[in-house]
Design an enzyme around this catalytic site. Structure first.
Site, PDB file in Angstrom:
ATOM      1  N   ARG A 102       9.250  -6.699 -20.117  1.00  0.00           N
ATOM      2  CA  ARG A 102       8.669  -5.854 -19.081  1.00  0.00           C
ATOM      3  C   ARG A 102       8.221  -6.668 -17.878  1.00  0.00           C
ATOM      4  NH1 ARG A 102      10.333  -1.591 -18.279  1.00  0.00           N
ATOM      5  NH2 ARG A 102      10.649  -2.511 -16.248  1.00  0.00           N
ATOM      6  N   LYS A 137       1.688  -6.677   5.316  1.00  0.00           N
ATOM      7  CA  LYS A 137       1.515  -5.465   4.503  1.00  0.00           C
ATOM      8  C   LYS A 137       2.168  -5.685   3.144  1.00  0.00           C
ATOM      9  CE  LYS A 137       1.188  -2.445   8.523  1.00  0.00           C
ATOM     10  NZ  LYS A 137       1.813  -1.362   9.312  1.00  0.00           N
ATOM     11  N   LYS A 169      -5.537  -8.213  18.246  1.00  0.00           N
ATOM     12  CA  LYS A 169      -5.194  -6.802  18.177  1.00  0.00           C
ATOM     13  C   LYS A 169      -6.229  -5.978  18.944  1.00  0.00           C
ATOM     14  CE  LYS A 169      -3.456  -5.414  14.200  1.00  0.00           C
ATOM     15  NZ  LYS A 169      -2.013  -5.281  14.463  1.00  0.00           N
ATOM     16  N   GLU A 197      -1.163  -8.469  20.678  1.00  0.00           N
ATOM     17  CA  GLU A 197      -0.650  -7.102  20.610  1.00  0.00           C
ATOM     18  C   GLU A 197      -0.992  -6.367  21.900  1.00  0.00           C
ATOM     19  OE1 GLU A 197      -1.153  -4.351  16.985  1.00  0.00           O
ATOM     20  OE2 GLU A 197      -2.636  -3.619  18.429  1.00  0.00           O
ATOM     21  N   ASP A 218       3.511  -3.020  20.918  1.00  0.00           N
ATOM     22  CA  ASP A 218       3.161  -2.088  19.851  1.00  0.00           C
ATOM     23  C   ASP A 218       3.484  -0.637  20.207  1.00  0.00           C
ATOM     24  OD1 ASP A 218       1.977  -1.518  17.307  1.00  0.00           O
ATOM     25  OD2 ASP A 218       0.210  -0.774  18.358  1.00  0.00           O
TER      26      ASP A 218
END
Length: 281
Positions: A102, A137, A169, A197, A218
């Site tokens: 597994r 991510k 950002k 960004e 963006d």
């Protein structure tokens, strides 16, 4: 050949994964049902067309529990194979192979799923000159492996974490009271790579003037991206990001951006359908 991935401890990963599965009592099913001296042979195969990623890691699970297991690798890492392709042949102790099964399958299914989806995005922008990037991510604890899988699929790695490049950002900009001041502070701190960004054309000039080394454009539509690329005029790399799908990536790539980053290749990749069937010797 030993699997080496910078910053990743394969032995520790295998040990921790098996410990999670075995818990305090071990594989009680195999110990109750399978004779201690039983020997199995098995074939791992793909039921989907895939880009193969994770074979050496899957093999490590079997070797951890049976150092004498015989493994024949039938395809190469990164190879694109049709459904029904045999990937590995294994011969060894039955209990060990069932216990490792597994963990080995979970790993190769996940990584091959990422590599396969990544290759679809790479194919979608072929010939445009744009380069596909991954993102942060990723599943906590699996970033090195998932970014490895995107490379196997044909992407390049973006920054590995918070430490290897500044990425300014919208929240950084808001607190610093503007793009230029945020970039100025990063440059004053001695940071060499400063990714900024921007979501408006009027942010490009002040970001570049303050010392940005890479612009992340963006959530811009293709016509705005094309205008932004023209304004940058090759002074720094440009990156399209935000909401990119297989349906939209080609139009964005054709605007002349250097890179396109896609969170979906790690965040939303479905597991590949890979199985492992055993019989006794």
């Amino acid at each position: 050949m030993t699997f080496v991935l910078d910053g990743f401890d394969l032995d520790a990963f295998v040990a921790a994964t098996l410990a999670e599965d075995l818990g305090p009592g071990g594989d009680i099913t195999s110990e109750a049902v399978i004779p201690a001296d039983a020997r199995f042979r098995g074939v791992m195969d793909s039921r989907d067309p895939i880009v193969v990623a994770g074979l050496p890691i899957a093999e490590a699970f079997f070797r951890a529990l049976d150092p004498n297991v015989a493994i024949e690798r039938l395809v190469e890492e990164g190879e694109r194979v049709p459904a029904g392709t045999d990937l590995l042949r294994l011969t060894g102790r039955g209990r060990a192979m069932l216990t490792a099964e597994r963990s080995a399958l979970n790993t190769i299914q996940h990584l091959s799923g990422i590599a396969t989806l990544t290759r679809a995005y790479v194919d979608a922008i072929a010939g445009t000159g744009a380069i596909l990037l991954d993102t942060r991510k990723t599943i906590p604890g699996l970033r090195r492996l998932e970014k490895y899988a995107t490379k196997v699929g044909g992407a390049e790695n973006h920054r590995m974490g918070l430490w290897d490049a500044a990425m300014i950002k919208d929240n950084h900009v808001a607190v610093a009271d503007g793009v230029a001041e945020a970039v100025r502070r990063a440059a004053a701190a001695g940071i060499a790579r400063i990714i900024v960004e921007v979501d408006r054309i009027d942010q490009i000039a002040p970001a570049l003037a303050a010392g940005a080394t890479h612009l992340l454009l963006d959530n811009m539509a293709p016509e705005i991206l094309r205008e932004a690329v023209g304004l940058v005029a090759g002074r720094v790399p440009t990156e399209a990001s935000g909401g990119v799908t297989l349906d939209t990536i080609r139009a964005k790539a054709e605007t002349g951006v250097t890179f396109i980053s896609v969170g979906r290749i790690t965040q939303s990749a479905p597991a590949a359908d890979i199985g492992l069937d055993f019989d006794t010797l």
